[in-house]
Scaffold this motif. Structure first.
Motif, PDB file in Angstrom:
ATOM      1  N   THR A   1       8.526   8.342   4.783  1.00  0.00           N
ATOM      2  CA  THR A   1       8.258   9.746   5.065  1.00  0.00           C
ATOM      3  C   THR A   1       6.804  10.050   4.714  1.00  0.00           C
ATOM      4  O   THR A   1       6.062   9.174   4.267  1.00  0.00           O
ATOM      5  N   ASP A   2       6.413  11.304   4.881  1.00  0.00           N
ATOM      6  CA  ASP A   2       5.058  11.699   4.499  1.00  0.00           C
ATOM      7  C   ASP A   2       4.816  11.432   3.016  1.00  0.00           C
ATOM      8  O   ASP A   2       3.715  11.061   2.624  1.00  0.00           O
ATOM      9  N   ARG A   3       5.840  11.631   2.193  1.00  0.00           N
ATOM     10  CA  ARG A   3       5.686  11.375   0.759  1.00  0.00           C
ATOM     11  C   ARG A   3       5.346   9.916   0.506  1.00  0.00           C
ATOM     12  O   ARG A   3       4.409   9.601  -0.225  1.00  0.00           O
ATOM     13  N   GLU A   4       6.091   9.002   1.115  1.00  0.00           N
ATOM     14  CA  GLU A   4       5.839   7.571   0.912  1.00  0.00           C
ATOM     15  C   GLU A   4       4.483   7.166   1.481  1.00  0.00           C
ATOM     16  O   GLU A   4       3.764   6.378   0.879  1.00  0.00           O
ATOM     17  N   ARG A   5       4.117   7.712   2.633  1.00  0.00           N
ATOM     18  CA  ARG A   5       2.794   7.422   3.192  1.00  0.00           C
ATOM     19  C   ARG A   5       1.694   7.928   2.263  1.00  0.00           C
ATOM     20  O   ARG A   5       0.660   7.295   2.094  1.00  0.00           O
ATOM     21  N   GLY A   6       1.924   9.065   1.616  1.00  0.00           N
ATOM     22  CA  GLY A   6       0.967   9.601   0.650  1.00  0.00           C
ATOM     23  C   GLY A   6       0.822   8.699  -0.571  1.00  0.00           C
ATOM     24  O   GLY A   6      -0.278   8.514  -1.089  1.00  0.00           O
ATOM     25  N   LEU A   7       1.944   8.127  -1.028  1.00  0.00           N
ATOM     26  CA  LEU A   7       1.894   7.203  -2.160  1.00  0.00           C
ATOM     27  C   LEU A   7       1.077   5.962  -1.808  1.00  0.00           C
ATOM     28  O   LEU A   7       0.313   5.462  -2.628  1.00  0.00           O
ATOM     29  N   LEU A   8       1.229   5.486  -0.574  1.00  0.00           N
ATOM     30  CA  LEU A   8       0.434   4.347  -0.105  1.00  0.00           C
ATOM     31  C   LEU A   8      -1.044   4.715  -0.020  1.00  0.00           C
ATOM     32  O   LEU A   8      -1.905   3.985  -0.522  1.00  0.00           O
ATOM     33  N   ALA A   9      -1.323   5.836   0.619  1.00  0.00           N
ATOM     34  CA  ALA A   9      -2.716   6.253   0.821  1.00  0.00           C
ATOM     35  C   ALA A   9      -3.444   6.492  -0.509  1.00  0.00           C
ATOM     36  O   ALA A   9      -4.629   6.201  -0.630  1.00  0.00           O
ATOM     37  N   SER A  10      -2.730   6.994  -1.496  1.00  0.00           N
ATOM     38  CA  SER A  10      -3.350   7.277  -2.792  1.00  0.00           C
ATOM     39  C   SER A  10      -3.495   6.034  -3.667  1.00  0.00           C
ATOM     40  O   SER A  10      -4.137   6.077  -4.702  1.00  0.00           O
ATOM     41  N   GLY A  11      -2.866   4.938  -3.245  1.00  0.00           N
ATOM     42  CA  GLY A  11      -2.959   3.714  -4.020  1.00  0.00           C
ATOM     43  C   GLY A  11      -1.956   3.619  -5.160  1.00  0.00           C
ATOM     44  O   GLY A  11      -2.042   2.714  -5.979  1.00  0.00           O
ATOM     45  N   LEU A  12      -1.005   4.540  -5.212  1.00  0.00           N
ATOM     46  CA  LEU A  12       0.014   4.467  -6.265  1.00  0.00           C
ATOM     47  C   LEU A  12       0.956   3.288  -6.049  1.00  0.00           C
ATOM     48  O   LEU A  12       1.501   2.741  -7.004  1.00  0.00           O
ATOM     49  N   VAL A  13       1.176   2.910  -4.787  1.00  0.00           N
ATOM     50  CA  VAL A  13       1.967   1.720  -4.460  1.00  0.00           C
ATOM     51  C   VAL A  13       1.212   0.903  -3.417  1.00  0.00           C
ATOM     52  O   VAL A  13       0.390   1.425  -2.677  1.00  0.00           O
ATOM     53  N   GLU A  14       1.511  -0.383  -3.377  1.00  0.00           N
ATOM     54  CA  GLU A  14       0.863  -1.263  -2.406  1.00  0.00           C
ATOM     55  C   GLU A  14       1.666  -1.408  -1.114  1.00  0.00           C
ATOM     56  O   GLU A  14       1.128  -1.800  -0.085  1.00  0.00           O
ATOM     57  N   ASP A  15       2.968  -1.086  -1.174  1.00  0.00           N
ATOM     58  CA  ASP A  15       3.806  -1.244   0.009  1.00  0.00           C
ATOM     59  C   ASP A  15       5.040  -0.373  -0.124  1.00  0.00           C
ATOM     60  O   ASP A  15       5.483  -0.075  -1.232  1.00  0.00           O
ATOM     61  N   VAL A  16       5.591   0.017   1.019  1.00  0.00           N
ATOM     62  CA  VAL A  16       6.869   0.734   1.074  1.00  0.00           C
ATOM     63  C   VAL A  16       7.769  -0.046   2.011  1.00  0.00           C
ATOM     64  O   VAL A  16       7.371  -0.390   3.130  1.00  0.00           O
ATOM     65  N   VAL A  17       8.980  -0.355   1.526  1.00  0.00           N
ATOM     66  CA  VAL A  17       9.923  -1.166   2.287  1.00  0.00           C
ATOM     67  C   VAL A  17      11.222  -0.379   2.449  1.00  0.00           C
ATOM     68  O   VAL A  17      11.728   0.180   1.466  1.00  0.00           O
ATOM     69  N   PRO A  18      11.767  -0.348   3.670  1.00  0.00           N
ATOM     70  CA  PRO A  18      13.058   0.326   3.856  1.00  0.00           C
ATOM     71  C   PRO A  18      14.170  -0.389   3.088  1.00  0.00           C
ATOM     72  O   PRO A  18      14.225  -1.610   3.058  1.00  0.00           O
ATOM     73  N   ARG A  19      15.054   0.372   2.467  1.00  0.00           N
ATOM     74  CA  ARG A  19      16.116  -0.226   1.669  1.00  0.00           C
ATOM     75  C   ARG A  19      17.167  -0.928   2.521  1.00  0.00           C
ATOM     76  O   ARG A  19      18.002  -1.635   2.001  1.00  0.00           O
ATOM     77  N   THR A  20      17.101  -0.783   3.829  1.00  0.00           N
ATOM     78  CA  THR A  20      18.076  -1.415   4.712  1.00  0.00           C
ATOM     79  C   THR A  20      17.770  -2.892   5.000  1.00  0.00           C
ATOM     80  O   THR A  20      18.551  -3.557   5.675  1.00  0.00           O
ATOM     81  N   MET A  21      16.666  -3.413   4.492  1.00  0.00           N
ATOM     82  CA  MET A  21      16.309  -4.807   4.751  1.00  0.00           C
ATOM     83  C   MET A  21      17.321  -5.750   4.082  1.00  0.00           C
ATOM     84  O   MET A  21      17.727  -5.522   2.954  1.00  0.00           O
ATOM     85  N   ASP A  22      17.668  -6.814   4.794  1.00  0.00           N
ATOM     86  CA  ASP A  22      18.660  -7.752   4.267  1.00  0.00           C
ATOM     87  C   ASP A  22      17.991  -8.925   3.546  1.00  0.00           C
ATOM     88  O   ASP A  22      16.764  -9.035   3.500  1.00  0.00           O
ATOM     89  N   ALA A  23      18.822  -9.815   2.988  1.00  0.00           N
ATOM     90  CA  ALA A  23      18.307 -10.949   2.201  1.00  0.00           C
ATOM     91  C   ALA A  23      17.396 -11.850   3.029  1.00  0.00           C
ATOM     92  O   ALA A  23      16.390 -12.347   2.523  1.00  0.00           O
ATOM     93  N   ALA A  24      17.724 -12.071   4.296  1.00  0.00           N
ATOM     94  CA  ALA A  24      16.885 -12.938   5.151  1.00  0.00           C
ATOM     95  C   ALA A  24      15.481 -12.346   5.300  1.00  0.00           C
ATOM     96  O   ALA A  24      14.488 -13.059   5.231  1.00  0.00           O
ATOM     97  N   TRP A  25      15.387 -11.042   5.475  1.00  0.00           N
ATOM     98  CA  TRP A  25      14.079 -10.399   5.584  1.00  0.00           C
ATOM     99  C   TRP A  25      13.302 -10.555   4.282  1.00  0.00           C
ATOM    100  O   TRP A  25      12.109 -10.873   4.294  1.00  0.00           O
ATOM    101  N   TRP A  26      13.962 -10.325   3.155  1.00  0.00           N
ATOM    102  CA  TRP A  26      13.293 -10.435   1.851  1.00  0.00           C
ATOM    103  C   TRP A  26      12.816 -11.865   1.605  1.00  0.00           C
ATOM    104  O   TRP A  26      11.736 -12.069   1.040  1.00  0.00           O
ATOM    105  N   ARG A  27      13.601 -12.873   2.005  1.00  0.00           N
ATOM    106  CA  ARG A  27      13.164 -14.269   1.828  1.00  0.00           C
ATOM    107  C   ARG A  27      11.861 -14.514   2.580  1.00  0.00           C
ATOM    108  O   ARG A  27      10.970 -15.204   2.103  1.00  0.00           O
ATOM    109  N   LEU A  28      11.727 -13.956   3.772  1.00  0.00           N
ATOM    110  CA  LEU A  28      10.478 -14.120   4.531  1.00  0.00           C
ATOM    111  C   LEU A  28       9.344 -13.319   3.912  1.00  0.00           C
ATOM    112  O   LEU A  28       8.212 -13.782   3.856  1.00  0.00           O
ATOM    113  N   ARG A  29       9.627 -12.143   3.451  1.00  0.00           N
ATOM    114  CA  ARG A  29       8.607 -11.241   2.907  1.00  0.00           C
ATOM    115  C   ARG A  29       8.037 -11.730   1.577  1.00  0.00           C
ATOM    116  O   ARG A  29       6.852 -11.645   1.324  1.00  0.00           O
ATOM    117  N   ILE A  30       8.894 -12.209   0.692  1.00  0.00           N
ATOM    118  CA  ILE A  30       8.479 -12.633  -0.627  1.00  0.00           C
ATOM    119  C   ILE A  30       7.888 -14.020  -0.511  1.00  0.00           C
ATOM    120  O   ILE A  30       6.919 -14.401  -1.004  1.00  0.00           O
TER     121      ILE A  30
END
Length: 135
Positions: free
Chosen positions: A106-135
């Motif tokens: 959302t705009d809130r999460e995009r704001g957290l990214l833009a401000s540098g408070l977080v380096e990434d935002v990931v949807p909680r719907t991602m499954d284990a296979a996606w996380w294995r590739l991402r990590i």
């Protein structure tokens, strides 16, 4: 040449389903994984002398009182944003990377990214296979 050891992770969530997906993925790559079920526990781990390299923070995690000048002036944290602001005042980006796990970007999460408070935002719907590739 020696391979670099895998990074240590903090997994901060009280969501059993999310923990069930992520913890085995992180341990499978040989990482040390510390689990925090509350914001207070997560803040303690992230501000420790030797914090993990990366924190995966569930945006649903709330419950802490952020320290004020004295215990009577502690500030109740309304959501994960308060924790992120408090954390970044104490811990530099070079020392700890933060990934927010949220319902959607959302705009809130995009704001957290833009401000540098977080380096990434990931949807909680991602499954284990996606996380294995991402990590």
């Amino acid at each position: 040449m020696l391979a670099e050891p895998p990074p240590d992770f903090l997994l901060a969530s009280s969501d059993a389903a999310l923990l069930t997906i992520l913890e085995p993925v992180l341990r499978a790559i040989g990482s040390r994984v510390e689990i925090a079920l509350t914001q207070e526990a997560a803040l303690r781990v992230m501000t420790a002398h030797d914090p993990p390299a990366m924190a995966l923070l569930d945006a649903r995690l709330t419950d802490v009182r952020l320290p004020g000048k004295d215990p009577a002036s502690d500030i109740p944290a309304s959501d994960i944003c308060d924790l992120l602001v408090a954390l970044r005042t104490e811990v530099s980006r070079r020392r700890l990377s933060l990934m927010l796990i949220a319902e959607k970007a959302t705009d809130r999460e995009r704001g957290l990214l833009a401000s540098g408070l977080v380096e990434d935002v990931v949807p909680r719907t991602m499954d284990a296979a996606w996380w294995r590739l991402r990590i």
